[in-house]
Design a protein around this motif. Structure first.
Motif, PDB file in Angstrom:
ATOM      1  N   PHE A 236       0.752  -1.284  -0.080  1.00 42.01           N
ATOM      2  CA  PHE A 236       0.037   0.083  -0.110  1.00 42.01           C
ATOM      3  C   PHE A 236       0.987   1.166  -0.053  1.00 42.01           C
ATOM      4  O   PHE A 236       2.133   1.228   0.458  1.00 42.01           O
ATOM      5  N   ALA A 237       0.516   2.203  -0.754  1.00 39.28           N
ATOM      6  CA  ALA A 237       0.983   3.544  -0.657  1.00 39.28           C
ATOM      7  C   ALA A 237       0.067   4.596  -0.681  1.00 39.28           C
ATOM      8  O   ALA A 237      -0.835   4.639  -1.503  1.00 39.28           O
ATOM      9  N   PRO A 238      -0.041   5.578   0.198  1.00 40.35           N
ATOM     10  CA  PRO A 238      -0.787   6.787   0.149  1.00 40.35           C
ATOM     11  C   PRO A 238      -0.477   7.537  -0.767  1.00 40.35           C
ATOM     12  O   PRO A 238       0.430   7.473  -1.435  1.00 40.35           O
ATOM     13  N   LYS A 239      -1.435   8.591  -1.061  1.00 39.01           N
ATOM     14  CA  LYS A 239      -1.128   9.710  -2.000  1.00 39.01           C
ATOM     15  C   LYS A 239      -0.016  10.636  -1.519  1.00 39.01           C
ATOM     16  O   LYS A 239       0.070  10.975  -0.155  1.00 39.01           O
ATOM     17  N   SER A 240       0.959  10.872  -2.323  1.00 38.03           N
ATOM     18  CA  SER A 240       2.144  11.862  -2.061  1.00 38.03           C
ATOM     19  C   SER A 240       1.628  13.423  -1.680  1.00 38.03           C
ATOM     20  O   SER A 240       0.534  13.602  -2.158  1.00 38.03           O
ATOM     21  N   GLY A 241       2.428  14.068  -0.870  1.00 38.17           N
ATOM     22  CA  GLY A 241       2.060  15.380  -0.593  1.00 38.17           C
ATOM     23  C   GLY A 241       1.444  15.670   0.656  1.00 38.17           C
ATOM     24  O   GLY A 241       1.000  16.738   0.926  1.00 38.17           O
ATOM     25  N   GLY A 242       1.167  14.495   1.256  1.00 42.74           N
ATOM     26  CA  GLY A 242       0.192  14.651   2.672  1.00 42.74           C
ATOM     27  C   GLY A 242       0.954  15.245   3.742  1.00 42.74           C
ATOM     28  O   GLY A 242       2.274  15.527   3.639  1.00 42.74           O
ATOM     29  N   ILE A 243       0.356  15.541   4.734  1.00 43.07           N
ATOM     30  CA  ILE A 243       0.968  16.143   6.100  1.00 43.07           C
ATOM     31  C   ILE A 243       0.775  15.119   7.050  1.00 43.07           C
ATOM     32  O   ILE A 243      -0.277  14.552   7.249  1.00 43.07           O
ATOM     33  N   LEU A 244       1.746  14.940   8.005  1.00 43.50           N
ATOM     34  CA  LEU A 244       1.679  13.877   9.148  1.00 43.50           C
ATOM     35  C   LEU A 244       1.322  14.577  10.190  1.00 43.50           C
ATOM     36  O   LEU A 244       1.920  15.515  10.582  1.00 43.50           O
ATOM     37  N   ASP A 245       0.335  14.307  10.884  1.00 48.40           N
ATOM     38  CA  ASP A 245       0.128  14.944  12.305  1.00 48.40           C
ATOM     39  C   ASP A 245       0.917  14.277  13.232  1.00 48.40           C
ATOM     40  O   ASP A 245       0.670  13.049  13.538  1.00 48.40           O
ATOM     41  N   THR A 246       1.888  15.054  13.848  1.00 44.63           N
ATOM     42  CA  THR A 246       2.823  14.565  14.794  1.00 44.63           C
ATOM     43  C   THR A 246       2.129  14.131  16.185  1.00 44.63           C
ATOM     44  O   THR A 246       3.022  13.831  16.983  1.00 44.63           O
ATOM     45  N   SER A 247       0.972  14.451  16.341  1.00 45.85           N
ATOM     46  CA  SER A 247       0.295  14.237  17.651  1.00 45.85           C
ATOM     47  C   SER A 247      -0.301  12.800  17.710  1.00 45.85           C
ATOM     48  O   SER A 247      -0.127  11.987  18.657  1.00 45.85           O
ATOM     49  N   THR A 248      -0.946  12.320  16.739  1.00 43.62           N
ATOM     50  CA  THR A 248      -1.751  11.191  16.655  1.00 43.62           C
ATOM     51  C   THR A 248      -1.262  10.073  15.695  1.00 43.62           C
ATOM     52  O   THR A 248      -1.398   8.923  15.694  1.00 43.62           O
ATOM     53  N   GLY A 249      -0.090  10.725  14.960  1.00 44.20           N
ATOM     54  CA  GLY A 249       0.647   9.627  13.681  1.00 44.20           C
ATOM     55  C   GLY A 249      -0.402   9.495  12.567  1.00 44.20           C
ATOM     56  O   GLY A 249       0.079   8.770  11.862  1.00 44.20           O
ATOM     57  N   ILE A 250      -1.325  10.406  12.481  1.00 45.22           N
ATOM     58  CA  ILE A 250      -2.135  10.071  11.298  1.00 45.22           C
ATOM     59  C   ILE A 250      -1.713  11.057  10.131  1.00 45.22           C
ATOM     60  O   ILE A 250      -1.263  12.011  10.166  1.00 45.22           O
ATOM     61  N   TYR A 251      -1.535  10.107   8.800  1.00 44.83           N
ATOM     62  CA  TYR A 251      -1.116  10.888   7.977  1.00 44.83           C
ATOM     63  C   TYR A 251      -2.442  11.613   6.934  1.00 44.83           C
ATOM     64  O   TYR A 251      -3.189  10.729   6.594  1.00 44.83           O
ATOM     65  N   VAL A 252      -2.427  12.713   7.059  1.00 49.74           N
ATOM     66  CA  VAL A 252      -3.388  13.264   5.994  1.00 49.74           C
ATOM     67  C   VAL A 252      -3.183  13.553   4.665  1.00 49.74           C
ATOM     68  O   VAL A 252      -2.138  14.106   4.244  1.00 49.74           O
ATOM     69  N   GLN A 253      -3.812  12.615   3.773  1.00 48.30           N
ATOM     70  CA  GLN A 253      -3.764  12.742   2.434  1.00 48.30           C
ATOM     71  C   GLN A 253      -4.345  13.875   1.532  1.00 48.30           C
ATOM     72  O   GLN A 253      -5.469  14.194   2.067  1.00 48.30           O
ATOM     73  N   PRO A 254      -3.829  14.460   0.480  1.00 46.83           N
ATOM     74  CA  PRO A 254      -4.358  15.176  -0.132  1.00 46.83           C
ATOM     75  C   PRO A 254      -5.818  14.553  -0.887  1.00 46.83           C
ATOM     76  O   PRO A 254      -5.774  13.258  -0.851  1.00 46.83           O
ATOM     77  N   PRO A 255      -6.814  15.385  -1.003  1.00 44.22           N
ATOM     78  CA  PRO A 255      -8.047  14.779  -1.252  1.00 44.22           C
ATOM     79  C   PRO A 255      -8.073  14.386  -2.910  1.00 44.22           C
ATOM     80  O   PRO A 255      -7.163  14.981  -3.565  1.00 44.22           O
ATOM     81  N   ASN A 256      -9.118  13.825  -3.399  1.00 42.76           N
ATOM     82  CA  ASN A 256      -9.178  13.324  -4.647  1.00 42.76           C
ATOM     83  C   ASN A 256      -8.826  14.331  -5.762  1.00 42.76           C
ATOM     84  O   ASN A 256      -8.561  14.218  -6.793  1.00 42.76           O
ATOM     85  N   ASP A 257      -9.575  15.794  -5.345  1.00 38.59           N
ATOM     86  CA  ASP A 257      -9.292  16.803  -6.347  1.00 38.59           C
ATOM     87  C   ASP A 257      -8.036  17.815  -6.256  1.00 38.59           C
ATOM     88  O   ASP A 257      -8.150  18.833  -6.691  1.00 38.59           O
ATOM     89  N   ALA A 258      -7.365  17.010  -5.267  1.00 42.52           N
ATOM     90  CA  ALA A 258      -5.845  18.107  -5.031  1.00 42.52           C
ATOM     91  C   ALA A 258      -5.178  18.216  -6.299  1.00 42.52           C
ATOM     92  O   ALA A 258      -5.104  17.436  -7.291  1.00 42.52           O
ATOM     93  N   LYS A 259      -4.636  19.356  -6.342  1.00 40.11           N
ATOM     94  CA  LYS A 259      -3.740  19.857  -7.539  1.00 40.11           C
ATOM     95  C   LYS A 259      -2.272  19.040  -7.601  1.00 40.11           C
ATOM     96  O   LYS A 259      -1.768  18.932  -6.312  1.00 40.11           O
ATOM     97  N   TYR A 260      -1.854  18.860  -8.713  1.00 38.01           N
ATOM     98  CA  TYR A 260      -0.635  18.168  -8.551  1.00 38.01           C
ATOM     99  C   TYR A 260       0.267  19.232  -9.023  1.00 38.01           C
ATOM    100  O   TYR A 260       0.238  19.690 -10.091  1.00 38.01           O
ATOM    101  N   ASN A 261       1.611  19.272  -8.156  1.00 35.79           N
ATOM    102  CA  ASN A 261       2.455  20.170  -8.479  1.00 35.79           C
ATOM    103  C   ASN A 261       3.513  19.692  -9.312  1.00 35.79           C
ATOM    104  O   ASN A 261       4.562  18.888  -8.797  1.00 35.79           O
ATOM    105  N   ASP A 262       4.117  19.866 -10.395  1.00 38.26           N
ATOM    106  CA  ASP A 262       4.905  19.459 -11.307  1.00 38.26           C
ATOM    107  C   ASP A 262       6.301  19.931 -10.932  1.00 38.26           C
ATOM    108  O   ASP A 262       7.334  19.070 -10.908  1.00 38.26           O
ATOM    109  N   GLY A 263       6.416  20.911 -10.030  1.00 33.17           N
ATOM    110  CA  GLY A 263       7.804  21.284  -9.605  1.00 33.17           C
ATOM    111  C   GLY A 263       8.099  20.490  -8.413  1.00 33.17           C
ATOM    112  O   GLY A 263       9.395  20.077  -8.117  1.00 33.17           O
ATOM    113  N   THR A 264       7.231  20.026  -7.294  1.00 34.52           N
ATOM    114  CA  THR A 264       7.682  19.515  -6.184  1.00 34.52           C
ATOM    115  C   THR A 264       7.357  17.869  -6.491  1.00 34.52           C
ATOM    116  O   THR A 264       7.596  16.954  -5.774  1.00 34.52           O
TER     117      THR A 264
END
Length: 622
Positions: free
Chosen positions: A285-313
Motif C-alpha cells: 500500500f502507498a498513500p497519496k504523495s504530498g500529505g501532512i503527518l499529524d505529529t500528535s496522533t501519527g495520522i497521515y492526512v492525504q491530499p483529497p481526490n481533487d487535489a492539484k498536482y505540482n509538477d515542481g515538487t
C-alpha cells in the motif's frame, strides 16, 4: 543500630546492581517535568541534566516537557512531550535498542563505519521495528490507534511491520522475540537486525513518510510528504515548537519549496505512483504523495481526490480547506475541527447543518487508511477477502409429528430420524461495506422411522435437500439483517389413523418441496483477530403446499405457517485464508394440515417439524 546497618547494606547492594554496569547514555538537556525509572527501582524520580542512564531505564515526559539523551555511540535522541520510552540494550557501545511506548521521538545517528553493525540505532514499538542507518528522523507512535509513523529528515531508515506468519498483527510478537533472546546468548540487537533484513522491510529516504497501522499487513511504501512540512520539521530538531501553541507556518516562499523538492528528488529512489495504490494480493500500500503527518496522533492526512498536482515538487498539494502546517512541522486541522486518534476529524462544537457534516465526511476519507479499524467492523484481511467458501459436516436429527386437532381419531403419527448426517456447501460474497450475499446447498441423509401410537414401521432412508439464497445488510455495528429465499424438502407422516386402510399400506412417509422465505438478524457477539462468535435468529414463513398420497385417495394440504431458526457459530482463523468453525442449529416449524377427499373421520391436523444439527466447518477466503 543493627536495623540501620541492615537497611544501609541493602541499599548499597541495590545501588551496586544498578551501577555495576557502565552507563550507556546521559541526559544531555532537560526541559519541563521528566522522570526516569532506573532498573531494579520501584519509584520514578525527576530526571536532571547530566544524569547517567543504564540499560532498562525508562523515561517519561509530561506535557510541555522534552529531554535529549546522548548515547555512548554519539547517537542523540530527543523525546517529545507526553512520551515514554525504555533504553533496552546497547551492544558493544555500537548499536542501541530503545522501545518507544508512546509519543514522539527524534533521533540523529552517525553513519556506521566499516565493520560496525548495519543499524547503529534500533527502535521498536508494539507494531513495528525501525533500523537507523546513519540518519536523522522523526517517528510518532500512537498506542490508541497503534500507528507507527516515520519521516526521514536525512539519510535513510528501515522499517518493518511486526506480524505473525498468519498475517495478523501480533502486538506481543516483538516481546516474544526479545524474551527468546534473553534466554540465549543472542542479543536483542541481533534479533532485530535479523528482522530488519527480511524482504518486506521498507527503506524510507529523505523527505518521505511511511507508516504502520492495523489496516494493512505491511509498512506502507514511502511517499513524499508536503515540502512545506519537511522544511518545518527539519528546522525544529529540538521539538521545542511542538510544546507551544500551534500557529500556522508562514514566510515559506514557493522558491524555498521548489529548492527543497529538488533536494528530495536528488535522492536515488523509485517512488510509488503519486496517486497511491493498494495491491490486494500482496498487501502492499502507498498513500497519496504530498500529505501532512499529524505529529500528535501519527495520522497521515492525504491530499483529497481533487487535489492539484505540482509538477515542481512532483507531489500533490494540500490546500487550506484540508488544514495547515504549523511552526515546527505539526498539523493544524481546519477551523472548528479536531483530529481524534480513533474517530478521525470531529467537530469541536455541535454540527447543525448538512454542509458541515459532508465536509467532515470528506475530510475523513483523506485519513481513512490511518485510522484503526473498530472491533465492531470486519478486520482488514476480511475486507481484502471478498469471497468465502466452506464445507460443513455433522450429525443431524429430525422429528415430524402430525396430531389430530380435535382428538376425534386420537391420531398421533410421528416420524423420527436416527443416525442422520448433514452436508453443506456454501459460497458467500461481500459486495461492499454493508451488503453481502450467500448461496447454500445442504443434504440431510437419515434413517427415519414412523410411529403410530405404539406401532413402529420399518426404517426408511430419506435424503432431504435444502437450497438457501440470502442477502445480508450490516444495519448496526453489532447487528446485521438478512432476507432469505428457501426451497426445502419436508417429511409428512402418514395421515390415516391406522397403518393399514382398506388393504393399502400407508406407512410410506410423504416428501415434498416447500417454498418459503425468512427474515432474520445476526448478532456479532464477539469479533477478534483470530476468533469470532455469532448468533443467528430467523423467522420462517412458508407457503401452502398440496401433497398427493399415491397410496390413498386423499390430498394432503399444508396451510401457510410460521417457524423459527436459531444458530450459534464460533469461528477460528487458522491461517491467512483458512478458517474452521463449530456450529449448532435448531429449527422449529408449526403448520395446519387439511385432508381433502377420502372418508376420514376428521380432516384437521396439526403438523410440528423440528430439526437439530451440530457440525464442523472448514472454510477458505479469497
Amino acid at each position: 543500630m543493627k536495623n540501620i546497618l541492615i537497611i544501609l547494606s541493602l541499599t548499597f547492594i541495590s545501588l551496586s546492581k544498578v551501577y555495576a554496569r557502565a552507563s550507556i547514555a546521559k541526559a544531555d538537556w532537560v526541559r519541563g517535568h521528566v522522570t526516569k525509572l532506573d532498573p531494579n527501582s520501584k519509584k520514578a524520580v525527576i530526571l536532571k541534566k547530566g544524569d547517567l542512564l543504564y540499560e532498562d531505564t525508562s523515561i517519561v515526559t509530561s506535557k510541555k516537557s522534552i529531554v535529549r539523551v546522548r548515547f555512548a555511540n554519539n547517537s542523540v535522541l530527543t523525546l517529545g512531550q507526553n512520551s515514554k520510552f525504555i533504553i533496552e540494550e546497547m551492544k558493544n557501545k555500537e548499536s542501541t535498542l530503545v522501545n518507544l511506548l508512546m509519543g514522539q521521538l527524534r533521533a540523529k545517528v552517525d553513519k556506521a563505519k566499516t565493520g560496525q553493525p548495519k543499524n547503529k540505532f534500533i527502535m521498536k514499538t508494539r507494531t513495528a521495528a525501525v533500523g537507523v542507518r546513519g540518519t536523522e528522523f522523526l517517528t510518532v507512535y500512537n498506542p490508541t490507534g497503534q500507528n507507527t509513523s516515520l519521516v526521514t529528515i536525512e539519510g535513510e531508515v528501515a522499517m518493518k511491520k511486526v506480524v505473525k506468519k498468519r498475517g495478523i498483527v501480533d502486538q506481543s510478537h516483538v516481546n516474544s522475540m526479545t524474551e527468546k533472546a534473553a534466554n540465549s546468548s543472542t542479543s536483542k540487537v541481533d534479533v532485530f537486525e535479523k528482522v530488519l533484513s527480511e524482504s518486506d522491510t521498507v527503506i524510507i529516504k529523505k523527505g518521505r513518510f511511511s507508516g504502520v497501522n492495523s489496516n494493512f499487513l505491511k509498512a506502507s511504501k514511502p511517499v513524499k510528504i508536503s515540502a512545506k512540512q519537511f522544511i518545518a520539521l527539519r528546522e525544529d530538531a529540538a521539538l521545542e515548537s511542538h510544546i507551544k501553541e500551534a500557529t500556522k507556518l508562514k514566510g515559506i516562499s514557493s522558491k524555498q519549496i521548489e529548492e527543497v523538492a529538488k533536494e528530495i528528488d536528488a535522492v536515488e529512489v523509485v517512488d510509488p505512483k503519486k496517486e497511491g495504490f493498494f495491491n490486494e494480493k500482496t498487501g502492499e500500500f502507498a498513500p497519496k504523495s504530498g500529505g501532512i503527518l499529524d505529529t500528535s496522533t501519527g495520522i497521515y492526512v492525504q491530499p483529497p481526490n481533487d487535489a492539484k498536482y505540482n509538477d515542481g515538487t512532483k507531489a500533490y498539494e494540500i490546500d487550506e480547506s484540508i488544514g495547515h502546517v504549523s511552526v515546527g512541522g505539526g498539523y493544524i486541522p481546519p477551523a472548528g475541527l479536531a483530529l481524534d486518534s480513533n474517530k478521525g476529524f470531529v467537530a469541536i462544537a455541535a454540527v447543525d447543518n448538512k454542509e458541515d457534516e459532508e465536509k467532515i465526511k470528506a475530510l475523513n476519507k483523506t485519513i481513512a487508511t490511518s485510522l484503526p479499524i473498530p472491533k465492531e467492523q470486519i478486520n482488514k484481511k476480511s475486507k481484502i477477502n471478498k469471497h468465502q467458501l466452506y464445507f460443513s459436516l455433522g450429525p443431524a436429527s429430525i422429528n415430524s409429528e402430525l396430531s389430530d386437532i380435535n382428538l376425534v381419531s386420537n391420531t398421533n403419527n410421528v416420524a423420527r430420524e436416527s443416525g442422520g448426517s448433514q452436508y453443506t456447501f456454501s459460497w458467500s460474497k461481500v459486495w461492499g461495506k454493508k451488503i453481502s450475499s450467500e448461496f447454500k446447498i445442504s443434504q440431510l441423509e437419515a434413517d427415519v422411522q414412523q410411529s403410530y401410537n405404539s406401532f413402529n414401521t420399518e426404517k426408511q432412508t430419506k435424503t432431504l435437500l435444502y437450497l438457501n439464497s440470502t442477502i445480508g445488510h450490516k444495519t448496526w455495528s453489532r447487528f446485521s439483517t438478512k432476507f432469505s429465499l428457501i426451497l426445502k424438502d419436508i417429511l409428512v407422516p402418514t395421515i390415516r389413523g391406522s397403518i393399514q386402510h382398506m388393504g393399502n399400506d400407508y406407512s410410506e412417509l410423504l416428501k415434498e418441496i416447500s417454498p418459503r422465505f425468512s427474515l432474520g438478524t445476526t448478532y456479532h457477539a464477539y469479533k477478534g483477530d483470530m476468533f469470532t462468535f455469532n448468533l443467528d435468529f430467523d423467522i420462517i414463513f412458508f407457503a401452502a403446499v398440496s401433497i398427493t398420497n399415491t397410496q390413498s385417495p386423499e390430498v394432503v394440504e399444508l396451510m401457510p405457517g410460521i417457524g423459527m431458526n436459531f444458530r450459534a457459530e464460533g469461528r477460528w482463523k487458522v491461517f491467512t485464508r483458512y478458517f474452521v468453525a463449530l456450529y449448532m442449529r435448531h429449527t422449529s416449524e408449526d403448520q395446519d394440515v387439511k385432508i381433502v377427499g377420502g372418508t376420514a373421520i376428521n380432516n384437521d391436523f396439526k403438523a410440528k417439524y423440528t430439526e437439530d444439527s451440530v457440525g464442523l466447518i472448514l472454510g477458505y477466503e479469497f
